[in-house]
Design an enzyme around this catalytic site. Structure first.
Site, PDB file in Angstrom:
ATOM      1  N   SER A 150     -29.682  -9.888  13.074  1.00 46.71           N
ATOM      2  CA  SER A 150     -30.135  -8.492  13.222  1.00 46.71           C
ATOM      3  C   SER A 150     -31.060  -8.085  12.083  1.00 46.71           C
ATOM      4  O   SER A 150     -31.863  -7.166  12.225  1.00 46.71           O
ATOM      5  CB  SER A 150     -28.929  -7.555  13.219  1.00 46.71           C
ATOM      6  N   GLU A 179     -25.626   2.812  -8.066  1.00 46.69           N
ATOM      7  CA  GLU A 179     -26.205   4.072  -7.597  1.00 46.69           C
ATOM      8  C   GLU A 179     -25.115   4.969  -7.011  1.00 46.69           C
ATOM      9  O   GLU A 179     -24.993   6.121  -7.382  1.00 46.69           O
ATOM     10  CB  GLU A 179     -27.262   3.800  -6.511  1.00 46.69           C
ATOM     11  N   GLU A 239     -12.042  -4.619   1.848  1.00 46.93           N
ATOM     12  CA  GLU A 239     -13.370  -5.203   2.072  1.00 46.93           C
ATOM     13  C   GLU A 239     -14.358  -4.489   1.161  1.00 46.93           C
ATOM     14  O   GLU A 239     -14.482  -3.263   1.210  1.00 46.93           O
ATOM     15  CB  GLU A 239     -13.820  -5.058   3.528  1.00 46.93           C
TER      16      GLU A 239
HETATM   17  P1  GTP Z   1     -15.257  -8.224  12.124  1.00 51.70           P
HETATM   18  O1  GTP Z   1     -14.165  -9.158  12.471  1.00 51.70           O
HETATM   19  O2  GTP Z   1     -15.497  -7.132  13.134  1.00 51.70           O
HETATM   20  O3  GTP Z   1     -15.121  -7.682  10.736  1.00 51.70           O
HETATM   21  O4  GTP Z   1     -16.545  -9.073  12.233  1.00 51.70           O
HETATM   22  P2  GTP Z   1     -17.165  -9.959  11.090  1.00 51.70           P
HETATM   23  O5  GTP Z   1     -16.128 -10.253  10.062  1.00 51.70           O
HETATM   24  O6  GTP Z   1     -17.906 -11.087  11.697  1.00 51.70           O
HETATM   25  O7  GTP Z   1     -18.206  -8.965  10.543  1.00 51.70           O
HETATM   26  P3  GTP Z   1     -18.575  -8.831   9.017  1.00 51.70           P
HETATM   27  O8  GTP Z   1     -17.332  -8.671   8.231  1.00 51.70           O
HETATM   28  O9  GTP Z   1     -19.496  -9.881   8.651  1.00 51.70           O
HETATM   29  O10 GTP Z   1     -19.337  -7.434   9.055  1.00 51.70           O
HETATM   30  C1  GTP Z   1     -18.675  -6.282   9.403  1.00 51.70           C
HETATM   31  C2  GTP Z   1     -19.294  -5.054   8.742  1.00 51.70           C
HETATM   32  O11 GTP Z   1     -20.594  -5.335   8.205  1.00 51.70           O
HETATM   33  C3  GTP Z   1     -19.537  -3.955   9.755  1.00 51.70           C
HETATM   34  O12 GTP Z   1     -18.422  -3.125   9.836  1.00 51.70           O
HETATM   35  C4  GTP Z   1     -20.750  -3.242   9.189  1.00 51.70           C
HETATM   36  O13 GTP Z   1     -20.353  -2.353   8.166  1.00 51.70           O
HETATM   37  C5  GTP Z   1     -21.531  -4.345   8.555  1.00 51.70           C
HETATM   38  N1  GTP Z   1     -22.512  -4.980   9.465  1.00 51.70           N
HETATM   39  C6  GTP Z   1     -22.487  -6.256   9.904  1.00 51.70           C
HETATM   40  N2  GTP Z   1     -23.547  -6.517  10.682  1.00 51.70           N
HETATM   41  C7  GTP Z   1     -24.274  -5.381  10.746  1.00 51.70           C
HETATM   42  C8  GTP Z   1     -25.509  -5.028  11.416  1.00 51.70           C
HETATM   43  O14 GTP Z   1     -26.152  -5.808  12.112  1.00 51.70           O
HETATM   44  N3  GTP Z   1     -25.927  -3.743  11.234  1.00 51.70           N
HETATM   45  C9  GTP Z   1     -25.272  -2.841  10.456  1.00 51.70           C
HETATM   46  N4  GTP Z   1     -25.772  -1.612  10.346  1.00 51.70           N
HETATM   47  N5  GTP Z   1     -24.118  -3.158   9.822  1.00 51.70           N
HETATM   48  C10 GTP Z   1     -23.626  -4.397   9.967  1.00 51.70           C
HETATM   49 MG    MG Z   2     -15.102  -8.555   8.886  1.00 50.34          MG
END
Ligand code: GTP
Ligand code: MG
Length: 237
Positions: A146, A70, A171
């Protein structure tokens, strides 16, 4: 006479200031240069990944009667957010540490129509021989508490510079329209909002319920597509 001397003294001070500022600017720009260069590398990596999805999109449009993609949205993480993240994680502030430890400086988000398309597009990308998968997080099979759902891939893609091939991390987030709707709405609702402590749980629960409703819509749509378009999605031969 007196006035002339004062003028000269002022002039020389101005000149001194000017020289100091020049030196300062020079020093700042020399320090900024590697960061700017790194940003440019990440922008190139984004272009590489975007192009890969655009090529797939072209191919699907030509070969099949529909396009699973999309929209494609990309972003380069701001220097400010990178520094905050490094600070939060206790990473020493250096370009090397930034490149090594921060995976989401370059981000490409692909929004597609159906859940199956998410996996199909991920496979298409990962099959390409210049792509290395570094990490995969399947928040569709295992949604976050969440309610967040999406497929996250950290991939390495080479960019080709004048005399150098440089692997860069990107990413890639692949999700459906419904998953994207939830993530953007939730972000808008939560971002910079002071949610009263006593309401936090109820609000989180309601958001998680909304995510479940959207997941069930995704599944129903997927089933409908399976019923309706089996033949239409076959390769024209
Ligand atoms: P980081 O080390 O901060 O990257 O944490 P992580 O690796 O545990 O997080 P992950 O890579 O799983 O997710 C990071 C990205 O996913 C965020 O920048 C958001 O874009 C998205 N994301 C993750 N959880 C949520 C959520 O609960 N709500 C929303 N809106 N976006 C989310
Ligand atoms: Mg991450």
């Amino acid at each position: 006479m007196e006035d002339k001397i004062t003028e000269r003294v002022k002039d020389s001070r101005l000149m001194d200031n000017f020289l100091t500022n020049e030196k300062l600017l020079d020093r700042i720009s020399r320090r900024l240069e590697p960061i700017e260069q790194m940003n440019a590398y990440y922008r190139c990596a984004i272009m590489e990944i975007e192009t890969k999805f655009r090529v797939l999109s072209e191919q699907f449009s030509l070969k099949y009667d529909r396009n699973p993609i999309e929209t494609i949205k990309s972003r380069l993480k701001s220097q400010d957010s990178i520094l905050k993240k490094m600070n939060r994680k206790g990473i020493p502030v250096s370009l090397e540490a930034m490149e090594r430890e921060i995976d989401d400086i370059a981000g490409v988000r692909v929004i597609c129509s159906f859940v199956e398309d998410v996996y199909m597009l991920a496979d298409c990308l990962l099959q390409q021989d210049d792509i290395t998968l570094l990490e995969k997080k399947d928040y569709i099979k295992h949604p976050k508490d969440s309610g967040y759902r999406s497929l996250h891939l950290i991939v390495q893609v080479p960019i080709f510079l004048q005399n150098e091939k440089r692997p860069m991390k990107v990413e890639v987030q692949i999700r459906t329209l419904a998953m994207d709707l939830w993530a953007s709405q939730e972000h808008k609702l939560r971002y910079k909002k002071q949610i009263p402590e006593n309401e936090e749980e109820a609000i989180s629960q309601e958001l998680a319920e909304c995510a479940q409703i959207l997941a069930s819509v995704d599944n129903r749509m997927q089933n409908l597509r399976a019923k309706l378009s089996d033949s239409r999605f076959q390769e024209d031969e």
